[in-house]
Each structure stands twice: as C-alpha cells, then as structure tokens.
Scaffold this active site. Structure first.
Site, PDB file in Angstrom:
ATOM      1  N   ASP A  24      39.862  38.532   5.669  1.00  0.00           N
ATOM      2  CA  ASP A  24      39.235  37.512   4.839  1.00  0.00           C
ATOM      3  C   ASP A  24      38.039  36.881   5.532  1.00  0.00           C
ATOM      4  O   ASP A  24      37.433  35.958   5.022  1.00  0.00           O
ATOM      5  CB  ASP A  24      40.248  36.443   4.426  1.00  0.00           C
ATOM      6  CG  ASP A  24      40.889  35.784   5.624  1.00  0.00           C
ATOM      7  OD1 ASP A  24      40.498  36.100   6.761  1.00  0.00           O
ATOM      8  OD2 ASP A  24      41.784  34.946   5.428  1.00  0.00           O
ATOM      9  N   ASP A  52      38.540  36.849  11.832  1.00  0.00           N
ATOM     10  CA  ASP A  52      38.691  38.277  12.132  1.00  0.00           C
ATOM     11  C   ASP A  52      37.373  39.051  12.134  1.00  0.00           C
ATOM     12  O   ASP A  52      37.361  40.270  12.013  1.00  0.00           O
ATOM     13  CB  ASP A  52      39.741  38.950  11.255  1.00  0.00           C
ATOM     14  CG  ASP A  52      39.593  38.612   9.791  1.00  0.00           C
ATOM     15  OD1 ASP A  52      38.489  38.183   9.402  1.00  0.00           O
ATOM     16  OD2 ASP A  52      40.565  38.777   9.042  1.00  0.00           O
ATOM     17  N   ASP A  82      44.687  42.459   7.461  1.00  0.00           N
ATOM     18  CA  ASP A  82      45.073  41.141   7.926  1.00  0.00           C
ATOM     19  C   ASP A  82      46.129  40.667   6.931  1.00  0.00           C
ATOM     20  O   ASP A  82      46.185  41.161   5.814  1.00  0.00           O
ATOM     21  CB  ASP A  82      43.832  40.240   7.861  1.00  0.00           C
ATOM     22  CG  ASP A  82      44.067  38.915   8.526  1.00  0.00           C
ATOM     23  OD1 ASP A  82      44.832  38.877   9.495  1.00  0.00           O
ATOM     24  OD2 ASP A  82      43.483  37.922   8.071  1.00  0.00           O
TER      25      ASP A  82
END
Ligand code: ADP
Ligand code: MG
Length: 637
Positions: A530, A534, A337
């Site tokens: 994080d 996600d 990410d």
C-alpha cells in the site's frame, strides 16, 4: 478526421479518378501515330505528384538532414525507378496505395489517442469560487491551498480537498475504474477528477493544482509512453539498420544478377537485349524495396503498447511504462503486504483489557502517541478514541517501523506497539488470548495493558487469489510485520501458498531477495503493497504494485504499477491486460515479417510484382493496426 487527413483523402480521390482511366487507355495511346511519348509521361506524372509530392519532399529532406534511410526514401526510389523504366502505371499505383495506408494509419492512431484521452478525461477546466456571494469561474491553477471552492452537480472536482458543506455522491470511475458511486459528506476527502453527481459541495482545497490527484495521474499516463519496452527499443534499432541493409541489397539485386547473366550466357550482343535483362532486374529491385518497407511493424508495436496502457488506465490500473507491461506479463511469484492489501486496513478496536488504569485513559494516551502516524493502526486508534487530540500534550514522537511508537504525552513516556517493541524496551508484557493484532501500551516503562484491534479480510481477496492462480501465478506469499497467529489465519483463509510473519520492513526486502533467487528464467516477481512503509520492497521487486493509491502520494510515487482503488482482483486483471498486449505485439511481428518473407520469395521467383508488393504491404499494415487497437478493449478480461 483532421484537416491534414482530409486534404490527403481528397488528393487520393482526385489522383485515383485521374489515374485509373489513364492507366486503362494508356496502351491505346502508345499505338496512336505521332503521339509523343513524353506527353504520356507527363500525364502519369500529374496523379503521381499530386498524391506523392509530400513523400518525395520528405525523402529529400531526410537526405539533407543526414537521415537518408526511411520509408519515404524507399518509396520514392522504388516509384521513381518504376516510372523511369517505363512502368508508369505501377509507379503511380504504388504511391497511391502507399498513401491510402498512411491515411488509414494516421486516422487510426489519432483515433485511439483521442479515445484514450477521452477515457482519461479527468483534467478539470475550471474551479468555482465565491466572490461577494456570486460564483466566479477561475483557472484551477490559480486557486490557492485552503480556498473554498464550490462544486455543482454534474461538475468535475477541480482540486483535492475536504468537504466543508453539503453531501453528495461522486462518480470516481475515471480515476478508479470503479463504477459504484462514492458517498461523501462533511469531513470527507474528495479527489480531483471525480464527478459530483447529486448535491452542491463546498470544499476546502488541500493541494495546489499541480499536486492534485488529477494532475498526478495525467502526468503519469503521459510519461508512461516514454518508458519504452524492450520490443519497442528493439524495433527502433531494427529500423535503423534494416533500411540501409535493404537498400544495399536492392542495389546488389539490380547490378549483380544481370552482370552474371550477361557474362555467362552472353545474351544479346545487341543493345536491346542487354537493356531488357537489366530493366527486368532493376524492376525486381524496386519491388524488393517496396516489400521491405517496415511500416506495419514499426507502427503497430508502439500503438499496441499505447492502447494497452490506455485501456488499463481506464480500468483504474496505471502502468508507468510499456517496459512494465512486459515484465508484468511474466509474473510468476507475487509477494503481498498484509495490512491494506489483503486486509482492509480499517482496524477496529475490539477490547482494551488487562489494564490497571482506566481503559479510556489508556486509549487516550495511545491515541496521543499515535497522533502523527499514517499507519492504518494509528488511524484506527485515533478513531476509537474519537476526541480532539491536543498536540501540545505530545512531545518527542518517534515511530519505529515494524515495532510501534514511543512518545511523551503529558510528560509521561508512552510506548505503543507489538511484542517486539516491548522486548526492545525491556518491558515485561502479558500474552493475550484474543486473536487479533495486539497493541501493548507501556507508561513510563511500566506495562499498562493492551488494546486488541482486528482487521477484516477484503471481501474480494479470496476470489483474487483464485484468479491469480488461474492466470498461472505459481507462488502467492504474504509478508507481514504482524504476529504469527494472525498471519497464519489470514493466509489460510485467503488461500495463499505461503506466508512469513513478524518481519521488519528490512526483513521484507531480504525475503523478496530470497524469493527473487527462486525466480529462474523468464519468471518475474511482483510485490503488492500500500506504499506505507514498504517503498523499499516495492522498488526491490521486479515490479512494484501499489494498491488503494487514491489519495496516497507515497504509493503513486514508489510503485511501477498503481491500482487506484483497493480491489485485489485488479492484480489478476493487470496481468491479463499485459499478456493480451504482449501477445498482440508478438502476433503483429510474426504476421508482418511472415508476409514480407513470403512476398520476397515470390518476388525473387518472379511471381510477385510491385502491385502484389504494395497491396501486401498496405494490407498487412491495416490488419496490424486493427489488431493493435484491440489492446484498448480490456474491460472484460
Ligand atoms: P504489515 O506487514 O501488516 O503491513 P507493518 O510492517 O506496517 O505491517 O507493521 C508491523 C507491525 O508493527 C504491526 O502489526 C504493529 O504491531 C506494529 N506497528 C507498526 N506501526 C505501528 C504504529 N504506528 N503503532 C502501533 N504499532 C505499530
Ligand atoms: Mg504495511
């Protein structure tokens, strides 16, 4: 050493003192006229029972409980067999040495367990609360959310909270593996398990003890051992079938060859010769039992994993199970990410422009719309606004993942987000020539300018990618919801092999699925994020790694591997730790089984006797355990 180990040590010492001289002069006894043979047996039984009574008892208990075949059983049968055949010395010696091995193993396992819990020494024992101007120590479990606790220099912070008075620096190394102290002052968040180093702090707690960072981490570490890896499962299955097979094989060895010899050569029509042949083979079968004892492998594998998990958590890398350690060692593709993983996620608002209305007013609307979001962008906008946010002015908040936010502020419809959000709402928007993430703002569906915010790449990101490539990771792909030009420049600067931009959270999942298809054979894919929006990708990847987990429950829950601080170099380190651990496990399996096979061949050829067998067994076990303990030392990987 604990009490049980000490008793065992004394039993071994006394039995040895009794046994060694007895063994040396026992030949003489036999030649003494009139010395009764049974007296010799009794003399040998003294050290035998002294050192081995618990093994024999466990063997019988095993039989009673229906779990017949274990090491205790093997040892008992083999030693009693030897004694019954008149090989008193060997019988006692095998038991004695076996117990030496047991003692060593229980000491080593206990020691590494203690080591790990010491490393993870984050469990707070008490909390100080103020009562009538005096400090009282209470159980942290009794402190309610919102209480004020006082932490003196040198004390552990017992509960998560926010500093209301005082400033200090904290040692968070037990949580994050990071040795630099962290400065805190009024308003800073503090986490349980860190140690207050300099000043007195007053903290308003924000969690109950069970929900605090320290408890969560301890839970995670304790549960990790119960998620078994494939090799551990293999070993426990192996032991279940292996021992019975060995016993049957020993039985066959004791019966068939002597019968064959007897029938073919017709040795000794005499009683004596027949017994001689048979005795020889029964002894061989007993040796075979001793050799076959699977202790070294059975003990060293879980110990290796346990030590590996412990060593990693000491570095601020929490791995939720040995199965993940195994997967981690095979990672060849990593998807990242962007925000918070490769970049710091501390956006700074650089400009507000192209706005027909006052810039401050624009920021005010945006900040109010972002009032509830935990997205790093939202945090930065609120920070840039810097004033009190009155929730009474905000209504109908809706966060659209990967797009932005829509809300009503003072009755005006405010939309804050990227190009996609504007397209979705059908609002014409202007391009921005600034490089950076652009937040468009629309008021009552009229375009009202944009806020440019910039994120910084983490200082270690570039090095981290170099380390990952050096560790044999082939593909480094960034998946981001941000704009193409931002993604491109970040990818180039950090040294990624590929990137995909403008993805919604759902697109990230399909990207990961695509990448998974390209992982053939033993290659595995990891996703690093994080934990903010996600979670689906974290769980879809072969292994999900969350960074910067200190203070983020979402990340701790969604991921398989949790990096407490947000240093991207830890990813390569985690991979190296897992490889080291898996290698040690493999070494131990090959070594232990290899030595066993050699011993078996030697025994079959009549070269190795029970002495050799037990020394090989105990030796292998000691070496395997020492090797397993190496998994603890991962600091400099
Ligand atoms: P990343 O892949 O970098 O972690 P996200 O998927 O979290 O990005 O978000 C993608 C994009 O969606 C952001 O770059 C931003 O433009 C927009 N966005 C997401 N959440 C918000 C929010 N709360 N406020 C404004 N914009 C947002
Ligand atoms: Mg994100």
């Amino acid at each position: 050493m604990n009490k049980k180990q000490k008793t065992l040590l004394w039993r071994i010492i006394i039995a040895a003192i009794f046994f060694v001289p007895l063994y040396l002069i026992s030949e003489e006894f036999i030649h003494i006229e009139g010395f009764p043979h049974w007296a010799l047996i009794v003399l040998f039984l003294v050290p035998y029972l002294l050192v081995g009574h618990d093994i024999i008892r466990k063997a019988f208990q095993g039989i009673k409980n229906g779990q017949v075949f274990d090491e205790n059983f093997l040892m008992t049968i083999a030693t009693i067999g030897a004694i019954a055949l008149g090989e008193y010395g060997e019988g006692v010696a095998v038991m004695l040495l076996y117990q030496v091995g047991e003692l060593f193993q229980s000491y080593a396992v206990g020691k590494s367990r203690r080591n790990i819990t010491e490393l993870m020494d984050i469990r707070p024992d008490y909390a100080n609360i103020e009562e009538d101007g005096k400090l009282v120590q209470v159980d942290p479990d009794e402190v309610e959310v919102g209480s004020i606790i006082v932490i003196q220099p040198g004390e552990k912070i017992p509960l998560d909270g926010v500093v209301v008075e005082g400033s200090s620096s904290l040692n968070t190394s037990a949580l994050t593996g990071e040795s630099l102290p962290r400065k805190v002052e009024e308003g800073s968040e503090v986490f349980s398990g860190s140690i207050n180093m300099s000043g007195v702090l007053k903290v308003r707690t924000t969690t109950e003890f069970d929900e605090s960072t320290a408890s969560k981490i301890l839970d995670l570490v304790e549960n990790a051992a119960s998620r078994k890896s494939k090799s551990e499962n293999f070993i426990s299955k192996f032991a279940r079938y292996y021992t019975p097979i060995v016993c049957v094989a020993a039985l066959v060895l004791a019966i068939v060859p002597p019968l064959v010899i007897l029938l073919t050569s017709g040795v000794g029509t005499g009683h004596h010769a027949l017994w001689h042949v048979w005795k020889d083979w029964i002894l061989k079968a007993c040796t075979f039992l001793v050799i076959s004892c699977p202790c070294a492998v059975v003990i060293s594998i879980p110990l290796s994993f346990f030590a590996g998990l412990g060593g990693a958590s000491n570095q601020g890398i929490l791995i939720k199970g040995s199965n993940y350690l195994e997967t981690m060692s095979q990672v060849k593709t990593i998807a990242f990410d962007k925000t918070g993983t490769i970049t710091k996620g501390n956006f700074a608002v650089t400009t507000v422009h192209k706005s027909p209305i006052d810039e401050k007013k624009l920021l005010e609307y945006a900040a109010h719309a972002e009032a509830h979001s935990s997205h790093p962008i939202a945090r930065s906008v609120r920070e840039a606004y810097g004033k009190y946010i009155d929730m009474n002015r905000v209504a109908d908040l809706e966060e659209i993942s990967g797009h932005g936010i829509v809300a009503k502020v003072d009755g005006i419809a405010v939309a804050v987000g990227n190009d996609k959000l504007m397209d979705k709402l059908g609002i014409e928007h202007e391009e921005c020539e600034h490089v950076g993430t652009v937040l468009h703002v629309a008021l009552d569906n009229v375009y009202s300018g944009h806020i440019v915010i910039e994120d910084e790449i983490k200082p270690n990101a570039k090095e981290a990618m170099v380390a990952l490539k050096a560790a044999g990771v082939e593909k480094l792909v960034m998946l981001t919801g941000d704009a193409e030009n931002v993604a491109k420049s970040v990818a180039a600067e950090v040294g990624l092999t590929d990137y995909r931009a403008q993805l919604l959270p759902a697109d990230k999942v399909s990207c990961v699925e695509e990448l998974l298809k390209e992982c053939t054979g033993n290659k595995r894919l990891a996703f690093v994020g994080d934990g903010i929006n996600d979670a689906p990708v974290l769980s879809r990847a072969d292994i999900g790694i969350a960074m910067g987990a200190l203070g983020s429950d979402a990340a701790i829950e969604a991921a398989d591997v949790v990096l407490m601080d947000d240093d991207p170099k830890k990813i390569a380190k985690a991979i190296k730790i897992s490889r080291k651990c898996i290698n040690i496990v493999k070494q131990n399996i090959v070594f232990a089984l290899g030595v066993k096979v050699v011993c078996l061949i030697l025994a079959a050829l009549g070269i190795a006797n029970m002495w050799v067998a037990i020394i090989a067994d105990v030796g292998v076990m000691i070496l395997a355990v020492l090797n397993a303990i190496r998994c603890l030392f991962v600091k400099n990987l």
